[in-house]
Design an enzyme around this catalytic site. Structure first.
Site, PDB file in Angstrom:
ATOM      1  N   CYS A 111       1.121  -2.775  12.146  1.00 55.51           N
ATOM      2  CA  CYS A 111       1.594  -4.211  11.863  1.00 55.51           C
ATOM      3  C   CYS A 111       2.415  -4.787  12.775  1.00 55.51           C
ATOM      4  CB  CYS A 111       2.088  -4.106  10.370  1.00 55.51           C
ATOM      5  SG  CYS A 111       1.110  -3.436   9.106  1.00 55.51           S
ATOM      6  N   HIS A 247       6.277 -10.653   9.657  1.00 55.01           N
ATOM      7  CA  HIS A 247       4.912 -10.016   9.191  1.00 55.01           C
ATOM      8  C   HIS A 247       4.638 -10.175   7.568  1.00 55.01           C
ATOM      9  CE1 HIS A 247       1.993  -7.011   8.319  1.00 55.01           C
ATOM     10  NE2 HIS A 247       2.690  -6.366   7.663  1.00 55.01           N
ATOM     11  N   ASN A 277      -2.001  -8.884   3.323  1.00 51.20           N
ATOM     12  CA  ASN A 277      -1.337  -8.241   4.770  1.00 51.20           C
ATOM     13  C   ASN A 277      -2.359  -7.856   5.489  1.00 51.20           C
ATOM     14  OD1 ASN A 277      -0.475  -6.413   6.368  1.00 51.20           O
ATOM     15  ND2 ASN A 277       0.655  -5.166   5.070  1.00 51.20           N
TER      16      ASN A 277
END
Length: 320
Positions: A111, A247, A277
């Protein structure tokens, strides 16, 4: 010289999977998911894959930057869900764009990948080796998710985001990055095991495994730390930052970071409710959405921060 963003693009699959849809296949419901994550729906690939999404986002970014593919010098794709071991995703993007003069490679930092890719490109530009680059974060997390595991399958989505950067006097300001391999066991996804003519047994593939509480605690502690480190390093007042683009993993994490930094939540844009996500794609997708809404102005300061498996983390301060 500094890498300045001159174009953005993004791409997500057409298929939308809502929390109510997930409730039909696992023991969960919309209230349980949304209250704990801020996610109400996500895009899941059917015909698309990591490569096709990366190509679509790249074409948008190149068009937005008004850059001809032949002029492109570098392509870096951040992904932990490539479609092939080789050729790498970036080379497939290069072929699709006809960017025959560009060097192309992939980078894996989960990520945090987009920020690691940005820092890599900045190093090349600062050294004078290249004067422009295409940076892509692209993921199809849906193919590494166990859709019977309600603790993880509700969190992730698929998509890609891209930026074109060019060497200019303003743009990239500074960055901090970090890694902690000792914590890597809390978020894992194995690839092929060692099965060959010397090793007996069936080849098995694995799914993403996450120990949620340690990951949450890591994020709410490390992100404010690295943001404050970067602000101090650059001599920037937190009030001078126009947007904090984090993020997109969990709304609770983002809200906690805002509180710890004593910065209004209004400065922390989110698209979690519709995208979930998307790993390395989350920051560039949000950048593109904001750019296309006209939310950025030349000279604004934007701080981006990400965290993920590895464990990895980072923060970057740029001037638009």
């Amino acid at each position: 010289m500094r890498a300045r963003i001159i174009g953005t693009g993004s791409a997500v699959p057409e298929s939308v999977v809502t929390n109510d849809d997930l409730a039909k296949v696992v023991d969960t419901n919309d209230e349980w998911i949304s209250s704990r994550s801020g996610i109400r729906e996500r895009r899941i690939a059917r015909e698309d894959n990591t490569t096709s999404l990366a190509i679509k986002a790249a074409k948008q970014a190149m068009e937005d930057a008004h850059m001809d593919s032949e002029a492109l010098q570098m392509i870096v794709v951040a992904t932990c869900t490539p479609d092939m071991f080789f050729p790498n995703t970036a080379c497939q993007v290069q072929q699709a764009l006809g960017a025959h003069n560009a060097v192309a490679f992939d980078l894996s930092a989960a990520c945090s990948g987009f920020l690691f890719a940005l820092s890599t490109v900045q190093a090349y530009i600062n050294s004078g080796l290249y004067t422009n680059a295409l940076i892509i974060g692209a993921e199809t997390m849906s193919k590494v998710i166990d859709w019977k595991d309600r603790s993880t399958c509700v969190l992730f989505g698929d998509g890609a985001g891209a930026v074109v950067v060019k060497a200019e006097e303003t743009g990239f300001i500074d960055m901090v990055l970090g890694s902690d391999g000792d914590g890597g066991h809390v978020l894992t996804c194995r690839t092929r095991e060692m099965h060959n003519l010397l090793c007996e047994g069936e080849q098995e593939m694995d799914y993403l495994h996450m120990d949620g509480q340690p990951v949450f605690k890591f994020a709410v502690k490390k992100v404010p730390e690295c943001v404050e480190q970067l602000l101090e390093k650059t001599g920037t007042d937190r009030e001078a930052v126009d947007y904090y683009i984090l993020h997109q993993a969990n709304s609770r994490i983002i809200q906690s970071v805002a509180k710890r930094l004593h910065v209004p939540e209004e400065k922390f844009p989110m698209n979690l409710s519709t995208h979930g996500n998307t790993s390395a794609a989350s920051i560039p997708i949000l950048l593109d959405e904001m750019n296309r809404k006209g939310m950025f102005a030349r000279g604004q300061k934007i701080l981006m921060s990400g965290f993920g498996a590895g464990l990895t983390w980072g923060a970057a301060l740029i001037e638009w």
